[in-house]
Design a protein around this motif. Structure first.
Motif, short mmCIF file in Angstrom:
data_model
loop_
_atom_site.label_atom_id
_atom_site.label_comp_id
_atom_site.label_asym_id
_atom_site.label_seq_id
_atom_site.Cartn_x
_atom_site.Cartn_y
_atom_site.Cartn_z
N VAL A 1 0.84 -1.21 0.00
CA VAL A 1 0.00 0.00 0.00
C VAL A 1 0.87 1.25 0.00
O VAL A 1 0.61 2.22 -0.73
N LEU A 2 1.92 1.23 0.81
CA LEU A 2 2.82 2.38 0.88
C LEU A 2 3.55 2.58 -0.45
O LEU A 2 3.68 3.71 -0.95
N PHE A 3 4.00 1.50 -1.05
CA PHE A 3 4.67 1.57 -2.34
C PHE A 3 3.72 2.09 -3.41
O PHE A 3 4.08 2.95 -4.23
N ASP A 4 2.48 1.58 -3.41
CA ASP A 4 1.50 2.00 -4.40
C ASP A 4 1.21 3.50 -4.29
O ASP A 4 1.06 4.19 -5.29
N HIS A 5 1.17 3.99 -3.06
CA HIS A 5 0.96 5.43 -2.84
C HIS A 5 2.16 6.22 -3.36
O HIS A 5 1.99 7.30 -3.95
N ALA A 6 3.35 5.70 -3.14
CA ALA A 6 4.55 6.38 -3.64
C ALA A 6 4.51 6.53 -5.16
O ALA A 6 4.86 7.59 -5.70
N MET B 1 4.31 9.78 -7.62
CA MET B 1 5.31 9.92 -8.67
C MET B 1 4.69 10.37 -9.99
O MET B 1 5.36 10.99 -10.84
N ARG B 2 3.41 10.09 -10.19
CA ARG B 2 2.75 10.44 -11.45
C ARG B 2 2.80 11.94 -11.74
O ARG B 2 2.72 12.36 -12.90
N HIS C 1 0.47 2.10 -14.60
CA HIS C 1 -0.73 1.44 -14.14
C HIS C 1 -0.41 0.09 -13.53
O HIS C 1 0.70 -0.42 -13.69
N ARG C 2 -1.40 -0.46 -12.80
CA ARG C 2 -1.09 -1.65 -12.02
C ARG C 2 -2.32 -2.47 -11.71
O ARG C 2 -3.46 -2.02 -11.86
N ALA C 3 -2.05 -3.69 -11.28
CA ALA C 3 -3.08 -4.57 -10.72
C ALA C 3 -2.50 -5.19 -9.46
O ALA C 3 -1.36 -5.67 -9.45
N ILE C 4 -3.27 -5.16 -8.38
CA ILE C 4 -2.84 -5.80 -7.14
C ILE C 4 -3.21 -7.27 -7.23
O ILE C 4 -4.39 -7.63 -7.30
N LYS C 5 -2.21 -8.13 -7.26
CA LYS C 5 -2.43 -9.56 -7.50
C LYS C 5 -2.61 -10.36 -6.20
O LYS C 5 -3.29 -11.37 -6.18
N GLY D 1 12.14 1.01 -8.37
CA GLY D 1 12.96 0.21 -7.45
C GLY D 1 13.26 0.95 -6.15
O GLY D 1 13.22 0.35 -5.06
N LYS D 2 13.55 2.24 -6.26
CA LYS D 2 13.81 3.03 -5.05
C LYS D 2 12.56 3.12 -4.17
O LYS D 2 12.65 3.06 -2.93
N ALA D 3 11.39 3.30 -4.82
CA ALA D 3 10.15 3.37 -4.05
C ALA D 3 9.88 2.06 -3.33
O ALA D 3 9.41 2.05 -2.18
#
Length: 330
Positions: A108-113, A117-118, A128-132, A167-169
């Motif tokens: 969740v924290l990474f996704d917010h980062a 970033m956008r 874009h992404r999908a939470i698997k 990667g840094k995020a």
């Protein structure tokens, strides 16, 4: 969802028709027909290239259903896909949550980062992404979570820069949640290498054959769909777009990888109403509809005619290769 049934059928029809003409006129040369396994996951053609599928190919002519009739000479976006995983420590969420380290919290924290970033990426870029995977049940702190993230932009160089920031995020989210991050590269496709010699060939034949001839029933169906979607009720494209730079869409494709090993041109034919998009029910509804078949038939004719033009004009093949060497810098 993207009318690939039309795509494959028109390609087969074009190859058969062109080969009949080749035999009748005793033309030298070979016509090859390629289908793509795993095409929608983004890298089927990469394996075909690796295994030498295009080694004996001089030029490639391709097409894709669209809402316009045009030669697609816009550079498709480069794309990289990656799985981002976090590994934590499981614990009972009520009895002893202090013993756990939530992999889901990290994700969740990474996704917010990445959402933040956008604001700081180029206007041409997409994330874009999908939470698997995010855990099994709420009362167990998950020790594993995973999301699949795609990064796109007009150049592979920009995508690679975003991948470094991703990667840094991930490392930052792991540090903040006392978990471990793992980034696994899934695939990469470069932007299209445009070949205007072949684009001009397809444009000539598209203008000669003409656009699909839609009837009143097709137009009524298209306008009803546009009304349902809240779009302007303008129906279907009935003209051929003039040849200009940057015609076409911004979707990515492993066709970009093919264009880096052999000169390639791509055609678009109207097989859905104006303003609608692929990967949407609007396209699916047209994939087995008469209007979709009409776009498919024109695509087959244009590709077949372009193939015969290429077989009868060795100078055109040489010109396409000369442009290809220039575009790829050898």
């Amino acid at each position: 969802g993207c009318a690939h049934n039309l795509l494959g059928t028109a390609s087969v029809a074009a190859a058969v028709a062109a080969n009949r003409e080749r035999i009748a006129r005793k033309l030298p040369g070979t016509i090859q027909l390629f289908g793509t396994p795993a095409e929608e996951i983004g890298f089927g053609k990469t394996f075909m290239i690796r295994d030498g599928a295009f080694k004996r190919t001089d030029v490639v002519l391709a097409w894709h259903p669209d809402d316009q009739n045009r030669v697609a000479n816009r550079t498709r976006l480069a794309v990289t896909g990656a799985n981002v995983e976090f590994f934590g420590r499981s614990a009972h969420a009520a009895a002893s949550p202090w013993l756990g380290r939530s992999a889901l919290d990290a994700l969740v924290l990474f996704d917010h980062a990445l959402a933040l970033m956008r604001e700081h990426i180029l206007p041409t870029a997409r994330i874009h992404r999908a939470i698997k995977e995010g855990g099994a049940v709420p009362n167990i702190i998950p020790d594993h979570a995973m999301g699949e993230y795609w990064l796109r932009d007009a150049s592979g160089e920009s995508v690679n820069e975003m991948l470094g920031r991703l990667g840094k995020a991930a490392d930052g989210a792991a540090l903040a949640t006392e978990t471990r991050a793992k980034v696994t590269l899934l695939f990469s496709n470069r932007e299209l290498v445009v070949n205007d010699t072949l684009n001009a060939l397809l444009q000539k034949e598209l203008e000669r054959v003409g656009p699909p001839r839609f009837d009143d029933a097709d137009q009524r169906f298209a306008k009803a769909m546009q009304k349902e979607l809240g779009f302007e009720e303008v129906g279907l494209a009935t003209t051929v777009m003039p040849f200009t730079q940057r015609n076409g869409g911004t979707a990515s494709s492993d066709i970009g990888e093919v264009s880096a090993v052999v000169p390639l041109a791509e055609l678009n034919l109207a097989a859905r109403p104006l303003g609608t998009a692929g990967h949407h029910w609007a396209q699916t509804a047209c994939a087995a509809h008469p209007l979709g078949y009409k776009g498919m038939a024109v695509a087959a004719k244009v590709l077949a005619a372009g193939t015969i033009d290429a077989l009868t004009d060795p100078a055109l093949i040489k010109a396409a290769h000369a442009e290809f060497v220039t575009q790829t810098k050898g």
